[in-house]
Write a protein that holds these residues in place. Sequence first.
Motif, PDB file in Angstrom:
ATOM      1  N   SER A  54      -2.473-103.465   3.299  1.00  0.00           N
ATOM      2  CA  SER A  54      -2.799-102.080   3.009  1.00  0.00           C
ATOM      3  C   SER A  54      -2.728-101.226   4.280  1.00  0.00           C
ATOM      4  CB  SER A  54      -4.207-102.015   2.397  1.00  0.00           C
ATOM      5  OG  SER A  54      -4.588-100.686   2.187  1.00  0.00           O
ATOM      6  N   GLU A  55      -3.280-101.735   5.368  1.00  0.00           N
ATOM      7  CA  GLU A  55      -3.243-101.021   6.650  1.00  0.00           C
ATOM      8  C   GLU A  55      -1.811-100.863   7.157  1.00  0.00           C
ATOM      9  OE1 GLU A  55      -5.579 -99.430   8.600  1.00  0.00           O
ATOM     10  OE2 GLU A  55      -6.788 -99.674   6.799  1.00  0.00           O
ATOM     11  N   LEU A  56      -0.980-101.866   6.923  1.00  0.00           N
ATOM     12  CA  LEU A  56       0.418-101.789   7.336  1.00  0.00           C
ATOM     13  C   LEU A  56       1.108-100.599   6.684  1.00  0.00           C
ATOM     14  CD1 LEU A  56       2.790-103.070   8.913  1.00  0.00           C
ATOM     15  CD2 LEU A  56       3.197-104.512   6.905  1.00  0.00           C
ATOM     16  N   GLY A  57       0.740-100.324   5.439  1.00  0.00           N
ATOM     17  CA  GLY A  57       1.318 -99.183   4.742  1.00  0.00           C
ATOM     18  C   GLY A  57       0.696 -97.850   5.131  1.00  0.00           C
ATOM     19  N   ALA A  58      -0.550 -97.884   5.596  1.00  0.00           N
ATOM     20  CA  ALA A  58      -1.276 -96.650   5.882  1.00  0.00           C
ATOM     21  C   ALA A  58      -1.177 -96.203   7.339  1.00  0.00           C
ATOM     22  CB  ALA A  58      -2.748 -96.823   5.501  1.00  0.00           C
ATOM     23  N   ALA A  59      -1.094 -97.141   8.245  1.00  0.00           N
ATOM     24  CA  ALA A  59      -1.152 -96.804   9.674  1.00  0.00           C
ATOM     25  C   ALA A  59       0.177 -96.277  10.180  1.00  0.00           C
ATOM     26  CB  ALA A  59      -1.548 -98.045  10.475  1.00  0.00           C
ATOM     27  N   PRO A  60       0.147 -95.212  10.987  1.00  0.00           N
ATOM     28  CA  PRO A  60       1.371 -94.801  11.665  1.00  0.00           C
ATOM     29  C   PRO A  60       1.665 -95.828  12.764  1.00  0.00           C
ATOM     30  CG  PRO A  60      -0.410 -93.210  12.061  1.00  0.00           C
ATOM     31  CD  PRO A  60      -0.964 -94.323  11.241  1.00  0.00           C
ATOM     32  N   ILE A  61       2.810 -96.496  12.678  1.00  0.00           N
ATOM     33  CA  ILE A  61       3.156 -97.552  13.634  1.00  0.00           C
ATOM     34  C   ILE A  61       4.429 -97.158  14.371  1.00  0.00           C
ATOM     35  CG2 ILE A  61       3.761 -99.979  13.931  1.00  0.00           C
ATOM     36  CD1 ILE A  61       2.166-100.598  11.413  1.00  0.00           C
ATOM     37  N   THR A  62       4.361 -97.265  15.690  1.00  0.00           N
ATOM     38  CA  THR A  62       5.491 -96.949  16.547  1.00  0.00           C
ATOM     39  C   THR A  62       5.828 -98.177  17.380  1.00  0.00           C
ATOM     40  OG1 THR A  62       4.696 -94.673  16.738  1.00  0.00           O
ATOM     41  CG2 THR A  62       6.285 -95.403  18.386  1.00  0.00           C
ATOM     42  N   GLU A  63       7.112 -98.402  17.600  1.00  0.00           N
ATOM     43  CA  GLU A  63       7.547 -99.453  18.505  1.00  0.00           C
ATOM     44  C   GLU A  63       7.980 -98.787  19.806  1.00  0.00           C
ATOM     45  OE1 GLU A  63      11.337-102.239  18.561  1.00  0.00           O
ATOM     46  OE2 GLU A  63       9.942-102.824  16.968  1.00  0.00           O
ATOM     47  N   ALA A  64       7.352 -99.190  20.919  1.00  0.00           N
ATOM     48  CA  ALA A  64       7.677 -98.606  22.214  1.00  0.00           C
ATOM     49  C   ALA A  64       7.283 -99.566  23.320  1.00  0.00           C
ATOM     50  CB  ALA A  64       6.939 -97.284  22.399  1.00  0.00           C
ATOM     51  N   PHE A  65       7.934 -99.444  24.463  1.00  0.00           N
ATOM     52  CA  PHE A  65       7.555-100.243  25.625  1.00  0.00           C
ATOM     53  C   PHE A  65       6.259 -99.683  26.191  1.00  0.00           C
ATOM     54  CE2 PHE A  65       7.550-101.795  29.940  1.00  0.00           C
ATOM     55  CZ  PHE A  65       7.926-103.113  29.761  1.00  0.00           C
ATOM     56  N   LEU A  66       5.274-100.542  26.413  1.00  0.00           N
ATOM     57  CA  LEU A  66       3.992-100.143  26.980  1.00  0.00           C
ATOM     58  C   LEU A  66       3.849-100.771  28.358  1.00  0.00           C
ATOM     59  CD1 LEU A  66       1.846-100.781  23.788  1.00  0.00           C
ATOM     60  CD2 LEU A  66       2.512 -98.544  24.705  1.00  0.00           C
ATOM     61  N   SER A  67       3.442 -99.991  29.319  1.00  0.00           N
ATOM     62  CA  SER A  67       3.347-100.457  30.695  1.00  0.00           C
ATOM     63  C   SER A  67       1.918-100.336  31.208  1.00  0.00           C
ATOM     64  CB  SER A  67       4.287 -99.617  31.561  1.00  0.00           C
ATOM     65  OG  SER A  67       4.247-100.052  32.890  1.00  0.00           O
ATOM     66  N   SER A  68       1.523-101.267  32.065  1.00  0.00           N
ATOM     67  CA  SER A  68       0.209-101.242  32.685  1.00  0.00           C
ATOM     68  C   SER A  68       0.312-101.884  34.060  1.00  0.00           C
ATOM     69  CB  SER A  68      -0.798-102.013  31.828  1.00  0.00           C
ATOM     70  OG  SER A  68      -1.998-102.224  32.531  1.00  0.00           O
ATOM     71  N   ASP A  69      -0.475-101.402  34.996  1.00  0.00           N
ATOM     72  CA  ASP A  69      -0.494-101.999  36.325  1.00  0.00           C
ATOM     73  C   ASP A  69      -1.225-103.338  36.335  1.00  0.00           C
ATOM     74  OD1 ASP A  69       0.889 -99.860  37.399  1.00  0.00           O
ATOM     75  OD2 ASP A  69      -0.942 -98.790  37.980  1.00  0.00           O
TER      76      ASP A  69
END
Length: 114
Positions: free
Chosen positions: A19-34
């Motif tokens: 249900s959450e998979l259908g409701a949540a706005p999901i984006t695929e992107a590279f995430l960076s952290s130090d």
Amino acid sequence: MTLKKRKDSHKKLWLRLWSELGAAPITEAFLSSDDTYVEGLCDSDGSVTVNPAHNTVDTVIHELLHRMYPDRSERSVRRTTSMLRKTLSDSEVQLFYEEYKRRRKHGRPRKADI
């Protein structure tokens, strides 16, 4: 692979996840952290960002090592993958991932039991 019998509480959780998979706005992107490799992020507004690069690069490195060194044990390949991965910067991971995406071919699902 033998699957375990799913408990009722797990069945309910699995249905909620769908249900959450259908409701949540999901984006695929590279995430960076130090500080660490970031595989995903849930923002305060409930949106989800998924970074497939880290797991994909790990897998590609692992399988390429098997190709390069077919006589090495699984343990050796895992250790080498882990050791090498710890030396890669976010920009190197991102570049390797982009090159992988450029070269990959999409295949049909198949059995992995060899």
